[in-house]
Motif scaffolding. Sequence first.
Motif, PDB file in Angstrom:
ATOM      1  N   UNK A 111     -56.718  26.122   7.144  1.00  0.00           N
ATOM      2  CA  UNK A 111     -57.302  25.962   5.812  1.00  0.00           C
ATOM      3  C   UNK A 111     -57.373  27.300   5.091  1.00  0.00           C
ATOM      4  N   UNK A 112     -57.710  28.332   5.844  1.00  0.00           N
ATOM      5  CA  UNK A 112     -57.814  29.662   5.251  1.00  0.00           C
ATOM      6  C   UNK A 112     -56.447  30.147   4.747  1.00  0.00           C
ATOM      7  N   UNK A 113     -55.397  29.652   5.388  1.00  0.00           N
ATOM      8  CA  UNK A 113     -54.043  30.074   5.004  1.00  0.00           C
ATOM      9  C   UNK A 113     -53.485  29.212   3.869  1.00  0.00           C
ATOM     10  N   UNK A 114     -54.209  28.175   3.488  1.00  0.00           N
ATOM     11  CA  UNK A 114     -53.767  27.393   2.342  1.00  0.00           C
ATOM     12  C   UNK A 114     -53.317  25.977   2.638  1.00  0.00           C
ATOM     13  N   UNK A 115     -53.464  25.537   3.886  1.00  0.00           N
ATOM     14  CA  UNK A 115     -53.075  24.160   4.211  1.00  0.00           C
ATOM     15  C   UNK A 115     -54.116  23.192   3.660  1.00  0.00           C
ATOM     16  N   UNK A 116     -53.652  22.012   3.260  1.00  0.00           N
ATOM     17  CA  UNK A 116     -54.569  20.990   2.750  1.00  0.00           C
ATOM     18  C   UNK A 116     -55.097  20.145   3.909  1.00  0.00           C
ATOM     19  N   UNK A 117     -56.274  19.596   3.723  1.00  0.00           N
ATOM     20  CA  UNK A 117     -56.881  18.740   4.742  1.00  0.00           C
ATOM     21  C   UNK A 117     -56.998  17.319   4.198  1.00  0.00           C
ATOM     22  N   UNK A 118     -57.296  16.373   5.081  1.00  0.00           N
ATOM     23  CA  UNK A 118     -57.599  15.014   4.631  1.00  0.00           C
ATOM     24  C   UNK A 118     -58.537  14.328   5.620  1.00  0.00           C
TER      25      UNK A 118
ATOM     26  N   UNK B 162     -55.510  18.390   9.319  1.00  0.00           N
ATOM     27  CA  UNK B 162     -54.573  19.063   8.432  1.00  0.00           C
ATOM     28  C   UNK B 162     -53.519  18.067   7.965  1.00  0.00           C
ATOM     29  N   UNK B 163     -53.296  18.019   6.666  1.00  0.00           N
ATOM     30  CA  UNK B 163     -52.293  17.105   6.117  1.00  0.00           C
ATOM     31  C   UNK B 163     -50.894  17.597   6.493  1.00  0.00           C
ATOM     32  N   UNK B 164     -50.082  16.696   7.030  1.00  0.00           N
ATOM     33  CA  UNK B 164     -48.730  17.081   7.448  1.00  0.00           C
ATOM     34  C   UNK B 164     -47.704  16.087   6.922  1.00  0.00           C
ATOM     35  N   UNK B 165     -46.447  16.486   7.006  1.00  0.00           N
ATOM     36  CA  UNK B 165     -45.341  15.584   6.723  1.00  0.00           C
ATOM     37  C   UNK B 165     -44.828  15.009   8.039  1.00  0.00           C
ATOM     38  N   UNK B 166     -43.835  14.128   7.967  1.00  0.00           N
ATOM     39  CA  UNK B 166     -43.364  13.453   9.181  1.00  0.00           C
ATOM     40  C   UNK B 166     -42.763  14.387  10.238  1.00  0.00           C
ATOM     41  N   UNK B 167     -42.380  15.617   9.856  1.00  0.00           N
ATOM     42  CA  UNK B 167     -41.895  16.538  10.875  1.00  0.00           C
ATOM     43  C   UNK B 167     -42.968  17.516  11.331  1.00  0.00           C
TER      44      UNK B 167
END
Lengths: 439, 544
Positions: free
Chosen positions: B309-316, B441-446
Motif C-alpha cells: 500500500x505504501x508503494x502505491x498498490x490499491x486494496x479491496x 491487494x487488488x491484482x490482475x489475473x497474472x
Amino acid sequence: MRVLTDERRCVGADLGAWMAAGGGAGLERALADRGGIIPAIEAAGLRGLGGAGFATHRKWAAVAAQPGPGKWVICNGNEDEPGTFKDRFLLSRTPHQVIEGALVAALAVGAADIVLYINPREAAAVAVAREAVAQWEAHPLLARLAGALGEAPRLRVVTGSGLYIGGEETAAVASVMGGFPFPRLKPPFPAESGVGDAPTLVNNVETLAHAGHILAQGPEWYRGLGLGGAPGTKLFSLSGDVLRPGLHELPMGTTLRSLVFGHGGGVLAGRAFKAVFTGGPSNTLLTAADLDVPLDFDSLRARGSRLGTGAMIVVGEGTSILRKTAEYVAFFAANSCGQCPPCKIGTHQVSRILERVEAGAGRPGDLRALENLAGLLPGSGRCGLVDGAATVLASSLRTFRGEYERALGPSGQEDGQEDGQGDGQGDRLRGGGLRGGAP
Amino acid sequence: MSAPAAAHGIPHAAALAAWRGRAPAPPRALALPAPELLERFHPDRRPGAMVPLRVGASAGLPCRAELAALLQSDALVEDEDIAGAPLLDADVLVIGGGGAGCVAALTAARAGARVLLATKLRLGDSNTVMAEGGIQAAMGPEDSLQRHFEDTLRAGHFAADKALVAALVSDGPGVIRWLIQEGMGFDLAEGSDRMGGNLLRRKPGGATAARLLSYRDFTGLEMMRALREAVLLAPGITLLERHPALELLTDDRGRCAGAVLHELARGRPVLARAGATVLATGGAGRLHVAGFPTSNHYGATADGLVLAYRLGAALREVDSFQYHPTGIAWPPRMAGQLVSEAARASGAALVNGLGERFVDELDTRDVVAAAILREIAEGRGVARDGQAGVFLDTPGLERAKPGILGRSLVTLTHLAHRAGLDAAAEPFLVRPTLHYQNGGIAIGPDGWSGVPGLLCAGEVTGGLHGRNRMMGNALLELVAFGRRAGAAAAADARAERPRNIGLTHLADWRRALIAQGLPLARKAPLVFPPYGNFDMAKDRGRAA
C-alpha cells in the motif's frame, strides 16, 4: 513576485492568449529600438540561468559583433540533470514566453536560424513547443522581424539525443548539426564558431524567457525584482526531504532558509536539516551553516559552491548523503561521453567504489582511493562533467566523512578508526547497526 | 484476547446434560433471514469497526480500523539505515515462505529465473499448514468449472472479481495434477487401490457439488510438506529464513526493485534487489481484529498489505474478514485454534446450550459464525470457565460414522487429546475465530498489482473471495496464483538490473500522511504481534 510562472502567462501553445496576456510587448520594443536591446540586457544584469551565470549581454554582444548572415540562436532546453525540472515547465506551460525571448535575442545578434533544442524525453514540452512554433509562422510580428533581419527567420524545434551531455553548449551545437553530442574544447566559443562554423548564441530556456520582459518593462524593473543587489527572479527546482517540493519562482538572492523552511514548508516530518545538493547536482554541498546564504550566483560562489541550475535537493536527517552521492556519481559515470579518458575511467572508478561501499562491501583503502580521485580528476576533461562528479564527491567526503566510515565499518578503514567518530552524525544511528563490511 | 461475546450462557454441566438428553434432530430453521442475521451478529458489521482510508491508492475505501492504523503509518527503515547494507541480487524476489511463496518461487525458478525466497520465520511457517479441510477443484463428472465459478461468486456475495474467479476455477484441475506430480498425497475414494482409483470428493460448505479434495484433515500440512521438499531441492532458489521484509525498494522509474530485509540472526538490514518481486506474505489474523482469537500462525501481521500500500498498490475488501465458525473456545490456552470444517463436512452438528441444532452447519462460514455468535449473545451458548461457545457434536458424528475420528479426522482427535478430552465421548466447545482476510491487494489475473515490478499471490491479495471465502478455495488460490505470479515474474524480470534502488517513495508517503494530519509516530509493518515483545530499533542495535 512571479514573472515566468505567473498563472496568467501559463497559456500553453495558444499564441492569441499569450498576446492577450501582454505577450509581444517585448518584441515590439526590440523591433522599435534594435540597438537598445543589448544595453537593456546589460543594464538588467541578466545572467545565464542554465547554471553558468555568465553575463548574458557579453554573449549576445560577442555574436552580434561577428559578421553575418548565417548566424544561429539555440535555445537550450536539453535539461536532464537530476532534480532539475524548470525548463520542461516553461516549454510545456508557457512556450511563447521562451520563443519571444529567443526572437528578441535573434534580433539583437542578427540571427535568422532559431532553434528550440529540447530533450526528447520531455514529450509534452516537445509537442507544445512544436504547436507554439507553428502558430508563430502566420503571425505579423514574425513578418516584421523578417523585415528587420533582412530574411525570413527560420524558427524550429530540434529534439536532441536526450543525453545529459547534450546540454553542454558545444555539445548542443554538435547535436543541432545532427551529430553525437560530443563537447569540444573551447575556444573557439560557439559565439565565434558554432553550427556549421557560423556564430551561434546558446542560451538556456529560462535565460531567454526573461529577455522579453526586460525589454517590455525595463531593466530597472528587472533589477528591482531581486534581493540584496542580485537582479531578477530565479526558478528553484526544490525536491528531496521537504514538505512542499516543486518549482518555486523567487527573487534572486532569497536565502536558503527562506526557500527550504518558508516556501518549502520545512524539512519533511520536522526532521533536522542536513544538507542541500545544488545545481547539477555537481557542486559543493550546502549545509546548515549555509542556511542564511542568499541564493544568487556571487554569494554562493563566495561560499565555494554554485547556484547551478537552481535545483535544490534537500537532505534531511534519515537520508544518507553517501547513497545520494553514489547515485549522482553513477549518473555522471553513465553520462560521460567517453572522449576524455580521465572522465570516462575516473567517473566509472569512483562510481564503482561508491557502489561497493554503499553495498557494505567496501575494502580497506577505499576511502583513501576516493579522496585521491577527488583530488586528481578535476580539470581533466573537455567539459565540466568530471569536475562536477569530483566536486560533489569531495564535498560529501569532507562534510559527511562519518557516513562513509560507518558504511565501511572497522575493517574497511586502514587506520582502524572506530565508528561514530568524525562528524557526530552517527549518534542517532543506533550504535552503528548499519555496518555491512564487518566479517 | 477474549472475544467480545459475553461469557454468560448455560453452564457447561447443564448444557452437557441437555445435549445428552436429545436425539439428533434436523437444524431449526433460522429465525432470522441470513442478511439480517449477518447484519446484527457478524463482527464486521459492528458500528465503528470500519474507517475510511485517508491516504494512498485506495483513499476512501472502508477498512478495519486496526488495519487502517497500520496501513497509514510511517516506515520502519530510513534511507540512512540501508547505506552500507549488504546487497543480494536476484531475478525474482519472493517474500513469504508459505504455500503461495513456495509455489511462486518454484515456478519462477523452473522458468529459469534466479530466485531469492525470503521468509520471516522458517520455510513453511504459515497459514497454509493450518488449512485442514481441503482444496476445491471441479473434478467430478457431475461438476463443472461453471458450477465452481458460480458457487464461489455466490459465497462471496457477488463482490469478487469475475476474471480472477474464472482464472481460479479454470486452473483447478491442473493445480491438482501439478500437486500430485509434486508428490502430494490425496484421500482416495472407496474401491481405489495402489493401482489406481478416484480422488475422494466431499461437498464443502456453500457448494452445489462434491468438490473438496483432501488429505485426512491436514491437507495444508501435506501440501506444505511436498512444496517444502521441492523448494529445498530446487537449485535455482536461494532461501533466506528469518529475514522479514521491512520495506519495498523502488528504482528510479518508480518500479518495485526488491525489498529491505532484516536479518534476524545478526540484527542488520540486507537489501534484496530483484527485477520482479512477488509478495506472498499471507494474512492478518494476528492483528486480532475486534478482539477475536485467531487460528492464524504467529507471522500473520498484515506486513504485505502495509508494504504494497505504501508503494502505491490499491486494496479491496479490507473491511471483510472471515471468522471461522469452529475455533476452540475451551480450554482457554488453546483459544482460537481451528477445529477443521471437515468435521462439519463429514456430518458433525453444532448444538447450543439447550441441546438444539440452530443452523445448517454447511451454510457459508459467515452465516454459521454469525449464528453461533447469536446463540452466545442471546444466552443460549455454553459457558465454561469464563469462555462461551457452542458444542461441536463430535460424539454424534462418531456414532453415525464409527471410526471416522481415528481414521480421517486425525488432527481433530489430536487437538482433543491436547485439550484433555475424548472427542468420541464429549463435544468440543467452539466459537468463531479470526481466520482469513477476504480482501487484500487488488491484482490482475497474472498476479500483477498496480505497481510495476510487484506481483502478489495468496491470502495477501483480494478479489478472489469477495466478502466471504468458500472452504477449500484458499489452498486452490495459493497454488493457482502462486504459479501465475511466479511465471509472470520470471518472464518480466529484466536482464537489466534495477538502477538507483532506494526508498524514494517514502518522502511522498510522508507528505501524504502530513497533509492528512496523520501521526508519523506509528511505524509499520508490525513484523511480530505485540505480545512478541520485538522491538526493531533494539534488534537493529544488536549488530553493533
